[in-house]
Design an enzyme around this catalytic site. Structure first.
Site, PDB file in Angstrom:
ATOM      1  CG  LEU A 511      -1.923  -1.139   1.320  1.00 17.32           C
ATOM      2  CD1 LEU A 511      -2.654  -1.089   2.655  1.00 17.32           C
ATOM      3  CD2 LEU A 511      -2.927  -1.074   0.173  1.00 17.32           C
ATOM      4  N   GLY A 512       2.069   1.154   0.515  1.00 21.33           N
ATOM      5  CA  GLY A 512       2.958   2.307   0.596  1.00 21.33           C
ATOM      6  C   GLY A 512       4.159   1.978   1.443  1.00 21.33           C
ATOM      7  N   GLY A 515       9.838   5.751   6.002  1.00 22.04           N
ATOM      8  CA  GLY A 515      11.182   5.618   6.556  1.00 22.04           C
ATOM      9  C   GLY A 515      11.356   4.406   7.442  1.00 22.04           C
ATOM     10  CB  VAL A 519       1.738  -0.023   4.922  1.00 23.10           C
ATOM     11  CG1 VAL A 519       0.362  -0.438   5.423  1.00 23.10           C
ATOM     12  CG2 VAL A 519       2.419   0.867   5.954  1.00 23.10           C
ATOM     13  CG  ASP A 630       6.193  11.927  11.236  1.00 25.17           C
ATOM     14  OD1 ASP A 630       6.417  12.968  10.587  1.00 25.17           O
ATOM     15  OD2 ASP A 630       6.428  10.792  10.801  1.00 25.17           O
TER      16      ASP A 630
END
Length: 821
Positions: A511-512, A515, A519, A630
């Site tokens: 999915l992505g 750092g 996922v 973050d």
């Protein structure tokens, strides 16, 4: 005309203008704090009464969007820049034009007239007839620096006949009371406004329960029904004597108030000059267990049972309706297990229910002063009607509270609270004692098991140290095992299950990535879709960050936070199993030309508000105070209905409730979203998250990234561009061009709030509670100052303007190395 003559005329005109300005200045500076009979009156022409030290003002005003006129008292804007009304005179009788006049009439009453009707006042102080028989020429009304409007009988202002403090509206300020005067029958009650635009009597009241036989307690009512109950008990903040019982607001150096709003919430607020906003110190009701009688009679409500039914019967009681109880409806409460008519029997005793809020003392209870805990127990046993007792120690005195009927509105606290002793029969008492005995008998095997576990852990550590360079370690670390025991509500997945769910971490299911790893989309054996966050072995996030993220998310439950389903720890593999978000992250829509159209203005505004509520929960409403550190659009996920959910808590930090900020030598985060004080000095606080939220808002509004906003101009970023447009009065030009329909007022409010969030000085940024209020329109945002600009060097590194190009330092103070991602 000669040049000299022209010069003289011009100078004469300038002098005339200056003289006029000076006249107006002295006219308005000639403020007064007093009205006297037949000499002065206050008209609805902009004039106000101002207390001597300019702390409060009294005058005509129109609330919110209303055009009606009211007489009210508010903080002087020299003290509180946001207009805050604390008292209203004619709250149920507004004037529909500016014909209002406030004056002392011939009866010595302070009265409000309108429509040139001098006979019938719109509102008056209604002083008694004996007072009216005095000479009205000596009467005066003065606004004191305490915010109290007082009508005096004599010229020396020593004898008063009426004061606004005796008739509170929706707000308490220092010096005011909530309670009752038993001698005169006067009751001091807070009543909410009908709405933000209408100060008339609303649905909610906050008042003392008028009962002198038990401990005083305060209720919030919705209409005639009890809605919320304060903590009971003698001692502060209650004052009780033969004439009156009340709670009073102490004077402090800070500007504080308590307000009951139109939605039924009581707030204690303090003015923050640095943040130019009201800061919340306390509010109620908050949790589901705060509502009165949430679990009915003879039961206790546990607000921490987030995923479970919050109601539980007291010892010796059972649900009045098993069917309702099974459907998680506890409003019917519990009934006694005793069989027969008698409420007591031989062998009765008491079971301790720890850390509770007092049961409602307005239901058949009595306070017995000077009675020890043992005497209290014996007194309860002697009376068959006694259902429970509680011993109170305060300032060296011991009192006893006894209940003789149903025990209502009991809430279980996590840490604080009282020890309530509930009366049970012989059988129930035996069960309780057997349970305690069994628990004691279990202590020996438990200690033995713990000792064995310690030996196993020591052996495991030795084995791991010996085989540190050996691959394929196949056991869970001892510390990870400890984390498993700390969070039994978490599901710990087998590595084989995760491998099968993600099809061996197939690139097709990715999915992505970030750092700390990638996922993956997965599907469990029960066909539930999940997202698996797999920590990279070469990432900067170690076991501490991973455990931090697991521990944090496990304790957080909010509709705008991603839900943790479980985790997997096997050897060097560490993974989080999260709820699956089919629409991925917010940035995948915002910065994609083909998908931007899915985000119309209504949806963007919903997303902004959802993120704000999620951050507010982290900062204030959860059991912990959490700084995310973050926040960015890629860490905001969207569910099937496009509702936002904040994710990625690997860098989050827990703050103690009284902790304002912290400092780190390891600065992590994403350039363009980090606040200046964090990027430069490593200082972070809730205001660091506020800055990041401000950037997210600007990106949602514009559909543009903060970094690389204008590639051909390295000095121009999104914040700078928005500020320039704001100063030019054309801030709406920043709005995403794909938005064809929007509400200009909402957009401008969002831009203004976003600029407040990205102020360079953290003290100038609002708290998230204020942000939520401003976004909802419940509070007006102040004007922003110039925000913090971030510049991008040609090398591609983001640098704050004050940083040198060589050492990343400011004023010779060197910042630590930054780890960006």
């Amino acid at each position: 005309m000669p040049l000299f003559a022209t010069y003289k005329v011009a100078n004469a005109q300038k002098m005339l203008v200056k003289a006029l300005l000076l006249f107006l200045l002295f006219r308005f500076c000639d403020s007064r704090d007093t009205l006297t009979w037949n000499q002065e009156q206050l008209k609805d022409d902009g004039g106000v009464l101002v207390s001597k030290q300019s702390k409060f003002e009294l005058g005509f005003f129109s609330p919110g969007n209303s055009s009606y006129r009211y007489i009210g008292i508010w903080y002087s804007q020299t003290k509180v820049s946001e207009k805050t009304v604390v008292w209203v005179a004619n709250r149920n009788n507004p004037i529909n034009d500016t014909s209002g006049v406030l004056k002392i009439n011939r009866y010595g009453e302070l009265a409000l007239y309108a429509y040139n009707m001098n006979n019938t006042p719109v509102w008056s102080t209604n002083v008694s007839r004996p007072v009216q028989n005095n000479n009205a020429s000596t009467f005066s009304a003065q606004l004191l620096d305490a915010g109290n409007l007082v009508v005096f009988l004599d010229d020396n202002n020593e004898i008063y006949v009426w004061q606004s403090f005796d008739y509170p509206t929706d707000t308490l300020i220092p010096g005011m009371k909530v309670g009752v005067n038993w001698k005169t029958g006067l009751e001091w009650v807070l009543t909410s406004w009908k709405s933000q635009d209408d100060p008339g009597l609303g649905d909610y009241t906050f008042r003392l329960y008028p009962d002198q036989t038990a401990a005083p307690q305060y209720f919030m009512y919705k209409g005639l029904s009890k809605y919320w109950r304060s903590e009971s008990g003698p001692g502060p903040p209650f004052v009780t004597n033969q004439e009156e019982t009340y709670n009073f607001f102490n004077y402090t150096n800070a500007i504080t108030r308590t307000t009951l709003n139109d939605s039924g919430r009581l707030y204690r607020l303090t003015w923050d000059n640095g943040g130019v906003q009201w800061k919340e110190d306390f509010s109620a009701p908050k949790s589901r267990c705060d509502w009165y009688g949430q679990c009915g009679a003879n039961s206790k409500c546990k607000p921490d049972n987030i995923n479970e039914f919050e109601c539980e019967c007291l010892p010796g009681y059972e649900p009045s309706s098993i069917n309702d109880w099974n459907q998680k409806n506890g409003s019917g409460g519990c009934v006694s297990k005793r069989v027969g008519v008698s409420k007591c029997g031989s062998g009765d005793g008491f079971v301790n229910v720890a850390r509770v809020k007092f049961p409602d003392t307005s239901i058949a209870s009595r306070l017995r002063t000077g009675m020890s805990a043992k005497e209290c127990e014996q007194d309860c046993l002697r009376n068959c009607s006694c259902t429970a007792y509680l011993s109170i120690e305060y300032e060296g005195l011991v009192d006893c509270l006894i209940w003789y009927d149903d025990l209502m509105d009991i809430l279980v606290y996590t840490e604080r609270g009282r020890e309530l002793y509930v009366r049970v029969n012989k059988t129930e008492l035996g069960r309780s004692q057997v349970f305690l005995e069994r628990r004691g008998m279990l202590a020996i095997p438990i200690l033995s098991a713990l000792l064995a576990l310690v030996l196993i852990i020591m052996l495991a550590c030795w084995w791991r140290k010996k085989n540190r360079n050996t691959k394929g370690i196949d056991f869970v670390e001892a510390e990870e095992l400890e984390e498993t025991q700390r969070h039994p509500e978490l599901q710990f997945f087998d590595l084989d299950t995760i491998i099968a769910a993600t099809d061996h971490f197939s690139p097709v299911n990715e999915l992505g990535h970030g750092g700390f790893g990638s996922v993956y989309k997965g599907q469990l054996p029960n066909e539930q879709k999940v997202a698996v966050k797999r920590l990279s072995r070469t990432s900067g996030q170690g076991i501490e960050e991973f455990k931090n993220e697991v521990a944090l998310i496990a304790r957080l439950q909010h509709r705008n936070l991603v839900k943790l389903l479980g985790c997997c720890m096997k050897g060097e593999e560490r993974m989080l199993v999260l709820e699956y978000m089919p629409n991925k992250s917010l940035d995948s829509f915002l910065f994609d030309n083909t998908r931007q159209s899915f985000l119309d203005w209504e949806k963007r505004f919903e997303i902004i508000n959802g993120i704000a509520h999620g951050i507010l929960y982290l900062h204030q409403d959860s059991r912990l105070r959490i700084i995310h550190r973050d926040l960015k659009t890629s860490n905001v996920l969207l569910d099937a209905e496009m509702n936002p959910k904040i994710s990625d808590f690997g860098m989050a930090r827990i703050f103690h409730r009284d902790q304002l900020q912290d400092k780190t030598n390891r600065i992590v985060g994403t350039y363009g979203y980090m606040s200046p004080e964090y990027a430069v000095f490593g200082r972070f606080s809730t205001k660091s998250d506020v800055f990041s939220f401000g950037i997210i808002m600007l990106e949602i509004l514009s559909g543009q990234k903060n970094n690389g906003f204008v590639p051909e101009d390295p000095s121009m970023n999104l914040i700078r561009r928005v500020w320039e447009l704001w100063e030019e009065g054309i801030a709406l030009d920043i709005l995403d061009s794909t938005l064809k329909s929007y509400h200009p007022n909402e957009v401008m409010r969002c831009i203004q709030v976003a600029l407040l969030c990205v102020q360079e000085d953290s003290k100038d940024r609002p708290a998230m509670s204020a942000v939520v209020f401003m976004l909802s329109g419940e509070a007006s945002p102040p004007l922003p100052k110039q925000p913090a600009f971030v510049y991008r060097r040609s090398s591609g590194t983001d640098v704050y303007p004050l940083l040198s190009n060589r050492s990343y330092s400011i004023n010779d103070v060197t910042a630590s190395t930054m780890e960006a991602r």
